[in-house]
Motif scaffolding. Structure first.
Motif, mmCIF file in Angstrom:
data_model
loop_
_atom_site.group_PDB
_atom_site.id
_atom_site.type_symbol
_atom_site.label_atom_id
_atom_site.label_comp_id
_atom_site.label_asym_id
_atom_site.label_seq_id
_atom_site.Cartn_x
_atom_site.Cartn_y
_atom_site.Cartn_z
ATOM 1 N N GLY A 118 -3.276 -10.622 3.934
ATOM 2 C CA GLY A 118 -2.805 -9.778 4.410
ATOM 3 C C GLY A 118 -2.572 -8.640 3.928
ATOM 4 O O GLY A 118 -2.588 -6.705 4.657
ATOM 5 N N PHE A 119 -2.334 -8.542 2.701
ATOM 6 C CA PHE A 119 -2.158 -7.592 1.773
ATOM 7 C C PHE A 119 -3.696 -6.475 1.375
ATOM 8 O O PHE A 119 -3.843 -5.541 2.285
ATOM 9 C CB PHE A 119 -1.631 -7.598 0.389
ATOM 10 N N ARG A 120 -4.806 -7.730 2.155
ATOM 11 C CA ARG A 120 -5.923 -6.726 1.899
ATOM 12 C C ARG A 120 -6.760 -6.599 2.912
ATOM 13 O O ARG A 120 -7.260 -5.365 2.536
ATOM 14 C CB ARG A 120 -7.050 -8.328 0.947
ATOM 15 N N ILE A 121 -6.109 -6.499 3.681
ATOM 16 C CA ILE A 121 -6.281 -5.993 4.955
ATOM 17 C C ILE A 121 -5.713 -4.692 5.626
ATOM 18 O O ILE A 121 -6.291 -3.897 5.621
ATOM 19 C CB ILE A 121 -5.305 -7.118 6.951
ATOM 20 N N HIS A 122 -4.369 -5.159 4.895
ATOM 21 C CA HIS A 122 -3.955 -3.278 4.820
ATOM 22 C C HIS A 122 -4.649 -2.266 3.957
ATOM 23 O O HIS A 122 -5.074 -1.078 4.068
ATOM 24 C CB HIS A 122 -2.701 -3.645 4.277
ATOM 25 N N TYR A 123 -5.139 -3.232 2.980
ATOM 26 C CA TYR A 123 -5.761 -2.068 1.812
ATOM 27 C C TYR A 123 -7.442 -1.688 2.632
ATOM 28 O O TYR A 123 -7.299 -0.775 2.361
ATOM 29 C CB TYR A 123 -6.287 -2.682 0.497
ATOM 30 N N LEU A 124 -7.948 -3.052 2.855
ATOM 31 C CA LEU A 124 -9.568 -2.317 3.870
ATOM 32 C C LEU A 124 -9.205 -1.157 5.139
ATOM 33 O O LEU A 124 -10.066 -0.153 5.305
ATOM 34 C CB LEU A 124 -10.016 -4.046 4.180
ATOM 35 N N ALA A 125 -8.004 -1.679 5.712
ATOM 36 C CA ALA A 125 -7.921 -0.875 6.398
ATOM 37 C C ALA A 125 -7.791 0.452 6.403
ATOM 38 O O ALA A 125 -8.261 1.229 6.789
ATOM 39 C CB ALA A 125 -6.313 -1.022 7.838
ATOM 40 N N GLY A 126 -6.874 0.757 5.062
ATOM 41 C CA GLY A 126 -7.211 2.794 5.071
ATOM 42 C C GLY A 126 -8.565 2.906 3.911
ATOM 43 O O GLY A 126 -8.119 4.228 3.351
ATOM 44 N N ASN A 127 -9.668 1.914 2.900
ATOM 45 C CA ASN A 127 -9.751 2.053 2.763
ATOM 46 C C ASN A 127 -11.257 1.774 2.763
ATOM 47 O O ASN A 127 -12.413 2.372 2.430
ATOM 48 C CB ASN A 127 -9.625 1.621 0.854
ATOM 49 N N ALA A 128 -11.702 0.431 3.581
ATOM 50 C CA ALA A 128 -12.546 0.474 3.725
ATOM 51 C C ALA A 128 -12.984 -0.064 4.846
ATOM 52 O O ALA A 128 -13.166 -1.504 5.313
ATOM 53 C CB ALA A 128 -13.381 -0.136 2.800
ATOM 54 N N ILE A 138 -8.241 -12.054 16.344
ATOM 55 C CA ILE A 138 -7.430 -11.638 15.769
ATOM 56 C C ILE A 138 -7.536 -12.377 13.886
ATOM 57 O O ILE A 138 -7.232 -11.901 12.956
ATOM 58 C CB ILE A 138 -5.787 -12.252 15.716
ATOM 59 N N ALA A 139 -7.628 -14.115 14.083
ATOM 60 C CA ALA A 139 -8.095 -15.015 13.003
ATOM 61 C C ALA A 139 -8.813 -13.927 12.780
ATOM 62 O O ALA A 139 -8.658 -13.978 10.684
ATOM 63 C CB ALA A 139 -8.469 -15.968 13.209
ATOM 64 N N ALA A 140 -9.957 -13.963 12.819
ATOM 65 C CA ALA A 140 -11.777 -13.382 12.100
ATOM 66 C C ALA A 140 -11.127 -12.361 11.547
ATOM 67 O O ALA A 140 -11.917 -11.788 10.237
ATOM 68 C CB ALA A 140 -12.170 -14.031 13.103
ATOM 69 N N MET A 141 -10.015 -11.413 11.485
ATOM 70 C CA MET A 141 -10.073 -10.832 10.279
ATOM 71 C C MET A 141 -9.584 -11.287 9.451
ATOM 72 O O MET A 141 -9.781 -10.406 8.561
ATOM 73 C CB MET A 141 -8.696 -9.654 11.266
ATOM 74 N N ARG A 142 -9.377 -12.700 9.038
ATOM 75 C CA ARG A 142 -9.586 -12.962 7.682
ATOM 76 C C ARG A 142 -10.575 -12.932 7.255
ATOM 77 O O ARG A 142 -10.872 -13.728 5.685
ATOM 78 C CB ARG A 142 -8.653 -14.145 8.130
ATOM 79 N N LEU A 143 -11.933 -12.785 7.574
ATOM 80 C CA LEU A 143 -12.913 -13.116 6.881
ATOM 81 C C LEU A 143 -13.143 -11.631 6.731
ATOM 82 O O LEU A 143 -13.954 -11.031 7.472
ATOM 83 C CB LEU A 143 -14.275 -14.330 8.141
ATOM 84 N N PHE A 144 -13.151 -11.437 5.565
ATOM 85 C CA PHE A 144 -14.103 -10.266 4.970
ATOM 86 C C PHE A 144 -14.647 -10.600 3.414
ATOM 87 O O PHE A 144 -14.105 -11.713 2.714
ATOM 88 C CB PHE A 144 -13.137 -9.051 4.908
ATOM 89 N N GLN A 152 -8.799 -4.810 -8.746
ATOM 90 C CA GLN A 152 -8.288 -4.319 -9.597
ATOM 91 C C GLN A 152 -7.490 -3.183 -8.645
ATOM 92 O O GLN A 152 -6.078 -2.700 -9.340
ATOM 93 C CB GLN A 152 -9.272 -4.309 -10.386
ATOM 94 N N ALA A 153 -7.884 -2.939 -7.567
ATOM 95 C CA ALA A 153 -7.309 -1.251 -6.917
ATOM 96 C C ALA A 153 -6.331 -2.166 -6.876
ATOM 97 O O ALA A 153 -4.885 -1.543 -6.570
ATOM 98 C CB ALA A 153 -8.106 -0.487 -6.130
ATOM 99 N N LEU A 154 -5.945 -2.925 -5.723
ATOM 100 C CA LEU A 154 -4.851 -2.989 -5.180
ATOM 101 C C LEU A 154 -3.577 -3.740 -5.923
ATOM 102 O O LEU A 154 -2.590 -2.930 -5.894
ATOM 103 C CB LEU A 154 -4.874 -4.743 -3.943
ATOM 104 N N ARG A 155 -4.024 -4.341 -7.491
ATOM 105 C CA ARG A 155 -3.363 -4.650 -7.930
ATOM 106 C C ARG A 155 -2.845 -3.884 -8.497
ATOM 107 O O ARG A 155 -2.002 -3.455 -9.130
ATOM 108 C CB ARG A 155 -4.111 -5.840 -9.431
#
Length: 261
Positions: A118-128, A138-144, A152-155
């Motif tokens: 969930g954290f990674r999906i939020h990051y990708l939505a705004g940055n990639a 909806i489940a396939a959104m986790r495949l990225f 590093q950026a998210l941390r």
């Protein structure tokens, strides 16, 4: 248009929705994690951690309307899946008390992986945003794909993220280390193919259908722009000082008489 998975029977349905997605996303970058004790899962199923709202995506990225809508749909799906995991554990333990420790460890692993993604999906939505798959389910959104630079950026920008990643690593190892883990997975598969597990399969199917419907609604509200029409090949004009081999040939007249220089 959303391409929804139609394999709602047996493992083909379950792999994308539950068990397979307890593993890390593709191309993961592990963070520092303590090695868990083999027999020390959490005493209860972990509660979900709410990631940063999509409107405040890390590093200042602003998600496009479609991705922002899809992330909201995913958040609702993740919450419903977390509740389903806890209820499933209660049902399993009621029927098979000997699975108590393994079932709790398994649910914790699935929920902490869901929180991490969930954290990674939020990051990708705004940055990639183009890297999120919004066309399958909806489940396939986790495949990225997930790069070391993104990790590093998210941390650096999300204080709670590192702890969530560490918990996901510990919980997965703890679940795999359970003596009854393989027996529990076999039981999990069997309960979705007989009457005893029909109620759990029905609830899981409802969660996925609701999530897919929400994602489809996002596509309807924010359709992708139509592709640009094909303008056809362009003829490049060589520079004035082009050599003879790149200069355009002068066609001969219809009479066959070569043109005058």
């Amino acid at each position: 248009m959303l391409r929804v998975f139609r394999s709602f029977n047996g493992l083909a349905f379950l792999l994308i929705s539950c068990a397979a997605l307890a593993q890390p996303s593709s191309s993961p970058t592990p963070g520092p994690a303590d090695t868990p004790a083999a027999s020390a899962p959490a005493a209860s199923v972990a509660a979900p951690v709410v990631p940063t709202p999509v409107a405040m995506a890390p590093t200042g990225g602003t998600p496009p309307p479609l991705q922002a809508c899809a992330v909201k749909a995913f958040d609702d799906y993740a919450t419903a899946m977390s509740v389903w995991e806890r209820q499933w554990v209660e049902g399993v333990v009621a029927a098979r008390p000997d699975f108590n420790t393994a079932a709790i460890a398994r649910a914790n692993a699935h929920n902490s992986a869901l929180q991490r993604d969930g954290f990674r999906i939020h990051y990708l939505a705004g940055n990639a945003p183009e890297t999120l798959d919004l066309d399958e389910s909806i489940a396939a959104m986790r495949l990225f794909d997930w790069t070391p630079e993104q990790e590093q950026a998210l941390r650096l920008t999300e204080p709670d993220y590192a702890g969530v990643v560490d918990a996901a690593d510990r919980d997965r190892l703890a679940a795999d280390a359970q003596a009854k883990s393989e027996e529990l997975e076999a039981y999990f598969e069997e309960t979705f193919t007989n009457n005893a597990g029909a109620v759990w399969a029905k609830k899981l199917g409802e969660i996925l259908r609701h999530g897919n419907a929400a994602l489809e609604k996002c596509h309807q509200l924010h359709p992708a722009p139509p592709p640009k029409p094909d303008e056809g090949p362009t003829v490049e004009t060589p520079p004035v000082n082009a050599s003879p081999e790149v200069a355009p040939a002068v066609p001969a007249p219809a009479s066959g008489v070569p043109p005058k220089p």
